[in-house]
Design an enzyme around this catalytic site. Structure first.
Site, PDB file in Angstrom:
ATOM      1  N   SER A 132       0.783  -1.224   0.000  1.00 28.83           N
ATOM      2  CA  SER A 132       0.000   0.000   0.000  1.00 28.83           C
ATOM      3  C   SER A 132       0.819   1.279   0.000  1.00 28.83           C
ATOM      4  O   SER A 132       0.406   2.280  -0.578  1.00 28.83           O
ATOM      5  CB  SER A 132      -0.948   0.012   1.213  1.00 28.83           C
ATOM      6  OG  SER A 132      -1.826  -1.088   1.160  1.00 28.83           O
ATOM      7  N   THR A 133       1.975   1.294   0.660  1.00 28.16           N
ATOM      8  CA  THR A 133       2.713   2.541   0.840  1.00 28.16           C
ATOM      9  C   THR A 133       4.189   2.343   0.524  1.00 28.16           C
ATOM     10  O   THR A 133       4.698   1.220   0.507  1.00 28.16           O
ATOM     11  CB  THR A 133       2.577   3.053   2.282  1.00 28.16           C
ATOM     12  OG1 THR A 133       3.183   2.105   3.172  1.00 28.16           O
ATOM     13  CG2 THR A 133       1.115   3.247   2.659  1.00 28.16           C
TER      14      THR A 133
END
Length: 461
Positions: free
Chosen positions: A20-21
């Site tokens: 996600s990041t």
């Protein structure tokens, strides 16, 4: 029941990889290894053609644009994919729209969905029900995690203890408090910016003066080595951020910016960093730490900066503009209170002050007032000269003092820059002298890094 048929194996297996990041990419490599290992599992199940789709590394699965996911859907809809792999449902999507779209397309073209727990055929009602529950739990999990983290951030910010970054000119103490940077050069550079704004009353003029004098200002830079302070010639944005940041007035502020969400190309598009008015800030704690200026001076600076704007409507004070008229931007209509516009006529300085706001805004074919600039400019000039004539000598002496003080300030900044350059050169010499000359692995690198002390330009004062 063997759900994998020869038709599935004749097509391609798509392994979807997502984190996600950027922080997860840097600190959670094990999850990435597990996802890439699904390629081996796909070959073990009988697939010969296996492709890995990892275009969405560092992208959230909460509904934002994901080129990798779009590529996966394209492979499914064209009938190229016989199965899609991910370690769990949350890797495919964190929102119901994307998840159920994936299930629906897979059911239409007879494509399997495979994770670490099992093999699912979306055409089968039991598998479809289980996949739906997995997607719901994945979306719920993200919502709960986001809610908990946001509430924790708000509570910490309410105490004035939340720091995402530390403004240049400050450091964090051992007890996690903000303290003034002990570097004297940083101190004096920031004080100089605030003093010059008090003199000029213009962000742009401060930036121009610093650039013309060759005075650099500190900038906090975050990189692999952490937070470091670099010295650069400032631009308008740098000075504007310094003057509008309440941290330099000793205040802690949280929630100065927000985000706006809109739909573009059927996807959620989030615009971050949208400035909020002060009354909409989530937290504002005055006298939180030692400041470079007082809160009263900070508010005065904000009023000056907002008043200098010329593109925020007729009721904004605005700054003096270029043109032949002496009072450009300074006159207002006695009827409606709006600023008078200026109509220029050639290069001789002839102009007319006109209020045509009623015509421009309301379609009314009238002008509140209109007159030439010659008589009023002459009258105002004469009155100004009459008032300041007795103060001429005092003003001249003050101008001389300002000129000398400006020269002293420039010279002081050059001296501090010279001291820092000498320190850097001395440190390089000490490192070199401390190394055994026979250790060429270290000495050779230090020799390469040694450079002459930077030349400091001489002030014009």
């Amino acid at each position: 029941m063997n759900k994998i048929s020869a038709d599935h194996l004749s097509r391609t297996a798509c392994v979807y990889v997502r984190q996600s990041t950027v922080d997860q990419l840097a600190n959670n490599p094990e999850s990435r290894r597990r996802q890439y290992a699904l390629e081996t599992r796909a070959r073990a199940l009988g697939w010969v053609n296996v492709i890995v789709i990892d275009d969405d590394l560092g992208r959230s699965g909460g509904g934002t644009a994901r080129p990798g996911f779009e590529r996966l859907l394209t492979a499914i809809c064209t009938g190229t994919a016989g199965a899609v792999f991910a370690i769990e449902a949350s890797r495919f999507a964190r929102n119901g729209r994307d998840w159920h779209t994936l299930i629906e397309f897979c059911a239409l073209v007879n494509c399997l969905i495979i994770d670490e727990d099992g093999i699912y055929d979306p055409k089968l009602i039991n598998d479809r029900l289980l996949l739906g529950m997995k997607g719901t739990f994945s979306e719920l999990e993200l919502s709960i995690l986001r809610q908990r983290s946001q509430e924790a951030r708000r509570l910490k910010a309410a105490r004035g203890d939340l720091y995402t970054t530390v403004a240049v000119g400050y450091v964090r103490s051992s007890d996690d408090r903000l303290e003034l940077d002990p570097d004297k050069r940083v101190h004096e550079a920031l004080y100089l910016v605030f003093r010059k704004f008090a003199d000029f009353g213009s962000v742009r003029q401060v930036a121009v003066w610093l650039s013309e004098e060759g005075i650099e200002t500190p900038v906090a830079v975050y990189g692999p080595q952490g937070r470091i302070v670099e010295w650069r010639l400032p631009g308008y944005g740098t000075i504007h951020r310094l003057l509008t940041n309440p941290v330099y007035a000793g205040a802690y502020a949280f929630g100065r910016t927000g985000s706006q969400t809109r739909i573009k190309a059927d996807r959620k598009l989030v615009k971050r960093g949208v400035r909020r008015p002060r009354e909409a800030w989530e937290v504002l704690i005055r006298d939180h730490h030692e400041g470079y200026i007082s809160w009263e001076e900070y508010e005065r600076n904000q009023n000056i900066i907002s008043g200098n704007a010329n593109m925020k409507g007729q009721m904004v004070k605005g700054s003096v503009r270029n043109g032949g008229g002496l009072l450009v931007g300074l006159l207002r209509c006695g009827h409606c209170g709006r600023k008078l516009r200026v109509l220029h006529n050639g290069l001789r300085g002839v102009a007319r002050y006109v209020c045509n706001e009623a015509s421009a805004s309301h379609g009314r074919r009238i002008k509140c007032i209109a007159f030439g600039n010659m008589r009023i400019d002459a009258a105002v000039s004469a009155e100004v000269l009459r008032v300041i004539a007795p103060l001429g000598l005092e003003a001249a002496l003050e101008a001389i003092a300002d000129h000398e003080r400006a020269g002293t300030e420039v010279l002081r900044q050059k001296e501090l820059a010279m001291q820092q350059a000498r320190y850097e050169a001395d440190r390089a010499h000490r490192q070199y002298d401390a190394v055994d000359p026979t250790n060429r692995l270290v000495a050779g690198d230090l020799e390469r890094r040694r450079s002459p002390m930077p030349t400091v330009r001489r002030s014009r004062h």
